[in-house]
Design an enzyme around this catalytic site. Structure first.
Site, PDB file in Angstrom:
ATOM      1  N   ARG A   1       0.874  -1.170   0.000  1.00  0.00           N
ATOM      2  CA  ARG A   1       0.000   0.000   0.000  1.00  0.00           C
ATOM      3  C   ARG A   1       0.916   1.227   0.000  1.00  0.00           C
ATOM      4  O   ARG A   1       2.133   1.115   0.058  1.00  0.00           O
ATOM      5  CB  ARG A   1      -1.021   0.004   1.146  1.00  0.00           C
ATOM      6  CG  ARG A   1      -0.681  -0.658   2.428  1.00  0.00           C
ATOM      7  CD  ARG A   1       0.415  -0.010   3.211  1.00  0.00           C
ATOM      8  NE  ARG A   1       0.145   1.410   3.430  1.00  0.00           N
ATOM      9  CZ  ARG A   1       1.052   2.308   3.697  1.00  0.00           C
ATOM     10  NH1 ARG A   1       2.342   1.976   3.755  1.00  0.00           N
ATOM     11  NH2 ARG A   1       0.746   3.560   3.888  1.00  0.00           N
ATOM     12  N   GLY A   2       0.278   2.417  -0.034  1.00  0.00           N
ATOM     13  CA  GLY A   2       1.063   3.644  -0.152  1.00  0.00           C
ATOM     14  C   GLY A   2       1.127   4.007  -1.629  1.00  0.00           C
ATOM     15  O   GLY A   2       1.405   3.137  -2.474  1.00  0.00           O
ATOM     16  N   ALA A   3       0.846   5.284  -1.933  1.00  0.00           N
ATOM     17  CA  ALA A   3       0.658   5.686  -3.329  1.00  0.00           C
ATOM     18  C   ALA A   3       1.816   5.290  -4.259  1.00  0.00           C
ATOM     19  O   ALA A   3       1.593   4.607  -5.273  1.00  0.00           O
ATOM     20  CB  ALA A   3       0.387   7.189  -3.380  1.00  0.00           C
TER      21      ALA A   3
ATOM     22  N   ARG B   1      -7.337   0.080  -6.581  1.00  0.00           N
ATOM     23  CA  ARG B   1      -7.428   1.172  -5.604  1.00  0.00           C
ATOM     24  C   ARG B   1      -7.624   2.455  -6.412  1.00  0.00           C
ATOM     25  O   ARG B   1      -6.735   2.884  -7.142  1.00  0.00           O
ATOM     26  CB  ARG B   1      -6.154   1.236  -4.747  1.00  0.00           C
ATOM     27  CG  ARG B   1      -5.943  -0.063  -3.997  1.00  0.00           C
ATOM     28  CD  ARG B   1      -5.442   0.040  -2.588  1.00  0.00           C
ATOM     29  NE  ARG B   1      -6.044   0.958  -1.697  1.00  0.00           N
ATOM     30  CZ  ARG B   1      -5.394   1.527  -0.673  1.00  0.00           C
ATOM     31  NH1 ARG B   1      -4.128   1.262  -0.469  1.00  0.00           N
ATOM     32  NH2 ARG B   1      -6.013   2.363   0.144  1.00  0.00           N
TER      33      ARG B   1
ATOM     34  N   GLN C   1      -2.106   2.510  10.106  1.00  0.00           N
ATOM     35  CA  GLN C   1      -0.815   2.514   9.395  1.00  0.00           C
ATOM     36  C   GLN C   1       0.257   3.270  10.188  1.00  0.00           C
ATOM     37  O   GLN C   1       1.443   2.987  10.058  1.00  0.00           O
ATOM     38  CB  GLN C   1      -0.969   3.172   8.019  1.00  0.00           C
ATOM     39  CG  GLN C   1      -1.738   2.355   7.002  1.00  0.00           C
ATOM     40  CD  GLN C   1      -3.184   2.746   6.943  1.00  0.00           C
ATOM     41  OE1 GLN C   1      -3.766   3.150   7.949  1.00  0.00           O
ATOM     42  NE2 GLN C   1      -3.807   2.636   5.785  1.00  0.00           N
TER      43      GLN C   1
ATOM     44  N   ASP D   1      -1.887  11.142  -1.653  1.00  0.00           N
ATOM     45  CA  ASP D   1      -2.291  10.111  -2.621  1.00  0.00           C
ATOM     46  C   ASP D   1      -2.628  10.724  -3.964  1.00  0.00           C
ATOM     47  O   ASP D   1      -2.550  10.066  -5.005  1.00  0.00           O
ATOM     48  CB  ASP D   1      -3.481   9.318  -2.085  1.00  0.00           C
ATOM     49  CG  ASP D   1      -3.017   8.409  -0.959  1.00  0.00           C
ATOM     50  OD1 ASP D   1      -2.956   8.872   0.184  1.00  0.00           O
ATOM     51  OD2 ASP D   1      -2.662   7.256  -1.258  1.00  0.00           O
TER      52      ASP D   1
ATOM     53  N   ASN E   1      -5.357  12.798   0.947  1.00  0.00           N
ATOM     54  CA  ASN E   1      -4.469  11.900   1.700  1.00  0.00           C
ATOM     55  C   ASN E   1      -5.314  11.116   2.701  1.00  0.00           C
ATOM     56  O   ASN E   1      -6.536  11.295   2.779  1.00  0.00           O
ATOM     57  CB  ASN E   1      -3.363  12.703   2.396  1.00  0.00           C
ATOM     58  CG  ASN E   1      -2.256  11.813   2.933  1.00  0.00           C
ATOM     59  OD1 ASN E   1      -1.751  10.945   2.223  1.00  0.00           O
ATOM     60  ND2 ASN E   1      -1.878  11.999   4.186  1.00  0.00           N
ATOM     61  N   LYS E   2      -4.671  10.273   3.463  1.00  0.00           N
ATOM     62  CA  LYS E   2      -5.379   9.378   4.399  1.00  0.00           C
ATOM     63  C   LYS E   2      -6.382  10.137   5.256  1.00  0.00           C
ATOM     64  O   LYS E   2      -6.107  11.235   5.718  1.00  0.00           O
ATOM     65  CB  LYS E   2      -4.326   8.691   5.283  1.00  0.00           C
ATOM     66  CG  LYS E   2      -4.847   7.673   6.269  1.00  0.00           C
ATOM     67  CD  LYS E   2      -5.721   6.618   5.672  1.00  0.00           C
ATOM     68  CE  LYS E   2      -5.051   5.820   4.586  1.00  0.00           C
ATOM     69  NZ  LYS E   2      -6.010   5.023   3.786  1.00  0.00           N
TER      70      LYS E   2
HETATM   71  O1  MRU Z   1      -4.468   3.427   2.239  1.00  0.00           O
HETATM   72  P1  MRU Z   1      -2.980   3.553   2.186  1.00  0.00           P
HETATM   73  O2  MRU Z   1      -2.287   2.959   3.342  1.00  0.00           O
HETATM   74  O3  MRU Z   1      -2.431   3.103   0.852  1.00  0.00           O
HETATM   75  O4  MRU Z   1      -2.778   5.117   2.267  1.00  0.00           O
HETATM   76  C1  MRU Z   1      -1.506   5.678   2.268  1.00  0.00           C
HETATM   77  C2  MRU Z   1      -1.502   7.121   2.505  1.00  0.00           C
HETATM   78  O5  MRU Z   1      -2.527   7.758   2.630  1.00  0.00           O
HETATM   79  C3  MRU Z   1      -0.185   7.780   2.465  1.00  0.00           C
HETATM   80  O6  MRU Z   1      -0.169   8.866   3.325  1.00  0.00           O
HETATM   81  C4  MRU Z   1       0.012   8.251   1.018  1.00  0.00           C
HETATM   82  O7  MRU Z   1      -0.089   7.156   0.140  1.00  0.00           O
HETATM   83  C5  MRU Z   1       1.261   8.898   0.790  1.00  0.00           C
HETATM   84  S1  MRU Z   1       2.486   7.671   0.795  1.00  0.00           S
HETATM   85  C6  MRU Z   1       3.928   8.099   0.271  1.00  0.00           C
END
Ligand code: MRU
Length: 370
Positions: free
Chosen positions: A53-55, A90, A206, A247, A257-258
Site C-alpha cells: 500500500r502507499g501511493a 485502488r 498505518q 495520494d 491523503n489518508k
Molecule cells: O491506504 P494507504 O495505506 O495506501 O494510504 C496511504 C496514505 O494515505 C499515504 O499517506 C500516502 O499514500 C502517501 S504515501 C507516500
C-alpha cells in the site's frame, strides 16, 4: 532502509524477472514476512488487500503486475484486461494510473515479441526512479527542517524539534526512503535532535503499525498518539511542523491523503504551525482542480471500523494475530479511506524539485520543470 541492521527495499524482482517479491505489510509490525508474486492476478490481490500500500508503492507494484501479465500473454486483449483490473484495485492514489499508463503506452506500440523485455525495463526504471525521487524529497525536506529548527526560540533550542505525521508515508509506502518520512530520516542521519509524533491512523492503523515500525527500526525517537491528540499537542506548542504524504494532489494544490489529514491541517492552521505535504510529482493529477468534487475517495469495508486487529499471547507464548469486535452486534460502520485538504491550509508542497506553493501558480512552476 534498515531492519535489524539489514538494508531492505519494499519490492524486488526474483528469478530474473519471472516474479517479484514484497514485504507483507498486513503482517507488520508483529511479523516480518515477504511474499512472492508470480502472476498478475496475485498482484491484483496484493494491491487490493493492501499487502502493499502507499501511493508510490502501489504504482510500482502495478507496473510489475503488468509485466507479469505480458509474460502470460503479450497480446493486446490480455494486456488491456490486466491493465483494467490492476487500475480498479485502488481508485484514489493517482500513482497507480500514472505508472500503469507509463508502462502501457511504452509497450503497446511494440511488436508482441518485444513487449516482455520492454515492460521489465520500464517497471525497473519506475522503481529505481522512485528511490532517487524520494531521496531528493528527503534532501529538500532536511533544509526545511533545519530552517524551522533555526527559528526556534533560544529557550527552546535544546529541546527536540517535534514533527507530527499521519498514516504511513515512509519507505514502506514507496520503494525506499518514503515521502513524508524521507526528510525525517535525513534529519536523523544528519544528527539533528528530532522527535516524531505518530498518529495511529484509524481504522487500519498505518501509523501505529507501520510508521512506528519504520522509525523504531531506524532508531528515530518517536511516540504514537491517538488521532485525536494532535490538536491538543499543537495548542500546547508541542508540534513544530506537520509533514504528511499525498495520494493525489490537484493542479491547484488540494491534497487528497489518508482520512484524518484534513483535521490535522485545520488544527495546524488554527495554531500557526507549518503544514507541509511531501510528494513525488507522480502524485499530481494535472487533469483536475477541485479535489473535493473531482476525486473518487475509496470507501473500504465497514469491518475495518467495527473491528481491530492486534496480537495476543496464547498458550505457549505464541503470538497470534487476532481480530476483535469494538462495537455492539449489528452496528454499522462507514469507512472513507481518504479526505481532501484544501490548498489554502497547506504551507507548501515538498517535491523532488524543491518546495512550491500549494496553488495554481506553484504547480505551474513545477509543470515547467517537468
Ligand atoms: O491506504 P494507504 O495505506 O495506501 O494510504 C496511504 C496514505 O494515505 C499515504 O499517506 C500516502 O499514500 C502517501 S504515501 C507516500
Amino acid at each position: 532502509m534498515n531492519i535489524e541492521g539489514n538494508h531492505w527495499r519494499t519490492i524486488w524482482l526474483d528469478e530474473g524477472g519471472k516474479s517479484f517479491s514484497v514485504i507483507d505489510q498486513n503482517q507488520l509490525p508483529h511479523k516480518f514476512q515477504t511474499l512472492s508474486i508470480k502472476t498478475w492476478t496475485e498482484a491484483v490481490n496484493a494491491i487490493s488487500k493492501m499487502t502493499v500500500r502507499g501511493a508510490p508503492l502501489i504504482g510500482v507494484a502495478g507496473a510489475y503486475g503488468l509485466m507479469l501479465a505480458l509474460q502470460e500473454d503479450p497480446r493486446d486483449e490480455a494486456f488491456q484486461n490486466a491493465y483494467q483490473q490492476l487500475i480498479a484495485t485502488r481508485p484514489t492514489a493517482v500513482n497507480l494510473k500514472w505508472a500503469l499508463d507509463r508502462l502501457y503506452y511504452k509497450v503497446i506500440a511494440l511488436p508482441v515479441e518485444e513487449r516482455v523485455e520492454a515492460a521489465k525495463r520500464e517497471a525497473d526504471s519506475i522503481a529505481e526512479e522512485d528511490v532517487s525521487i524520494c531521496e531528493s524529497i528527503g534532501f529538500h525536506g532536511l533544509s526545511l527542517i533545519k530552517k524551522i529548527q533555526a527559528n526556534k526560540s533560544v529557550d527552546d533550542s535544546s529541546k527536540p524539534l517535534n514533527i507530527l505525521t499521519h498514516c504511513n508515508a515512509g519507505w514502506l509506502a514507496t520503494v525506499d526512503w518514503g515521502t513524508a518520512l524521507a526528510p525525517i530520516y535525513k534529519a536523523h542521519h544528519a544528527g539533528l535532535n528530532i522527535h516524531v509524533w505518530v498518529d495511529e491512523t484509524r481504522p487500519r492503523n498505518q501509523g501505529a503499525s507501520l510508521t512506528a515500525f519504520e522509525l523504531a527500526s531506524e532508531g528515530v525517537p518517536h511516540t504514537v498518539i491517538v488521532d485525536n491528540a494532535g490538536g491538543y499537542l499543537m495548542q500546547k506548542g508541542d508540534v513544530d511542523i506537520v509533514i504528511v504524504g499525498s495520494d493525489r494532489t490537484t493542479s491547484r494544490g488540494d491534497v487528497c491523503n489518508k482520512i484524518g489529514t484534513y483535521l490535522k491541517a485545520l488544527a495546524a492552521h488554527a495554531n500557526s504551525i507549518p503544514f507541509y505535504v511531501a510528494l513525488p510529482c507522480s502524485s499530481i493529477d494535472w487533469e483536475i482542480e477541485d479535489g473535493l468534487k473531482e476525486i473518487k475517495v475509496e470507501c473500504r469495508s465497514s469491518k475495518e471500523v467495527t473491528h481491530i486487529k492486534g496480537i495476543t499471547t496464547k498458550s505457549d507464548s505464541l503470538l497470534e494475530m487476532e481480530l476483535v469486535q469494538l462495537v455492539p452486534d449489528g452496528c454499522v460502520g462507514f469507512n472513507p479511506a481518504f479526505d481532501i485538504t484544501p490548498a489554502h491550509l497547506v504551507s507548501g508542497l515538498l517535491t523532488e524539485y524543491g518546495i512550491v506553493k500549494a496553488s495554481k501558480e506553484g504547480l505551474k512552476e513545477l509543470l515547467e520543470i517537468l
